[in-house]
Design a protein around this motif. Sequence first.
Motif, PDB file in Angstrom:
ATOM      1  N   SER A  43      28.642  42.532  39.309  1.00 32.14           N
ATOM      2  CA  SER A  43      28.704  41.606  40.753  1.00 32.14           C
ATOM      3  C   SER A  43      28.969  40.239  40.229  1.00 32.14           C
ATOM      4  O   SER A  43      30.245  38.945  40.858  1.00 32.14           O
ATOM      5  CB  SER A  43      28.375  42.147  41.810  1.00 32.14           C
ATOM      6  N   ARG A  44      27.964  39.850  39.760  1.00 34.40           N
ATOM      7  CA  ARG A  44      27.206  38.029  39.537  1.00 34.40           C
ATOM      8  C   ARG A  44      28.954  37.756  39.017  1.00 34.40           C
ATOM      9  O   ARG A  44      29.114  36.894  38.478  1.00 34.40           O
ATOM     10  CB  ARG A  44      26.716  38.058  39.042  1.00 34.40           C
ATOM     11  N   HIS A  45      28.649  38.819  37.354  1.00 38.59           N
ATOM     12  CA  HIS A  45      30.063  38.530  36.893  1.00 38.59           C
ATOM     13  C   HIS A  45      31.729  38.711  36.531  1.00 38.59           C
ATOM     14  O   HIS A  45      32.496  38.520  35.552  1.00 38.59           O
ATOM     15  CB  HIS A  45      29.775  38.503  35.416  1.00 38.59           C
ATOM     16  N   HIS A  46      31.368  38.693  38.230  1.00 34.43           N
ATOM     17  CA  HIS A  46      33.517  39.016  38.712  1.00 34.43           C
ATOM     18  C   HIS A  46      33.572  40.689  38.280  1.00 34.43           C
ATOM     19  O   HIS A  46      34.699  40.670  37.562  1.00 34.43           O
ATOM     20  CB  HIS A  46      33.840  37.811  38.433  1.00 34.43           C
ATOM     21  N   THR A  48      34.406  45.389  37.928  1.00 35.57           N
ATOM     22  CA  THR A  48      33.988  46.050  38.715  1.00 35.57           C
ATOM     23  C   THR A  48      32.737  46.020  39.339  1.00 35.57           C
ATOM     24  O   THR A  48      32.038  47.466  38.409  1.00 35.57           O
ATOM     25  CB  THR A  48      34.647  46.818  38.558  1.00 35.57           C
TER      26      THR A  48
END
Length: 222
Positions: A43-46, A48
Amino acid sequence: MSKQTALASLSRRSLDAMCMDLYGTNRLDTHYARLELVRMWQSRHHLTADGWPGTATLRALWLLHRPTREQVIAAALTACEWPDVAYKLGTGGYDWLPDDVPLDACDCSGLVAHVFARSRNATGADLGKLEWIETTQLLRDGQTTRELVRALPLDEARPGDLVCYGDKAGGQGHVGIVVDSKGWTVDCSSSSGKTGSAIRLRDRRRLWASKSALALRPVWYA
């Protein structure tokens, strides 16, 4: 591969890298929170955020933690201290950001994958046009696509670079890691595996020159 198997296969180094990215420190309790750790990192690195450490996640993790010249040299020299490593073709280098633990068996390109802290068996989105990390593939990449390395004349090799020649007349090629300014290399060789470890520090300059070897420089080095 199941999610449970994929999560279990994450190395301690991979987990520590994710913790460092998220919290600025290594956490000691990630062994029972791997799914949530991976999901939060994704999530932090965009990416899935499904908790699945697939190719996209592992590639992104490696890109953030690509080893420096100094780390590559240190990893190669550390491997020289591993006792009784046997040479076995096609073995070694199958972990992402591998733990710094001795291998039981390895070949020359498996050692390269290990010191580069990436899996030699990652295909498609990770290695681009490379099928896997081995001598002829490395040379082909260095001279054409440059997904992982770019080719240079042998006399331009610097510590942290590779030297390599490819398969000829059905025989296997060879690759080593340059570790000092004089051109000494660390490599894994079947000829030396008869006594002691197959991974050794050697003066291979005459061999590389006789085989018309090329230097290969990792593309991420400055």
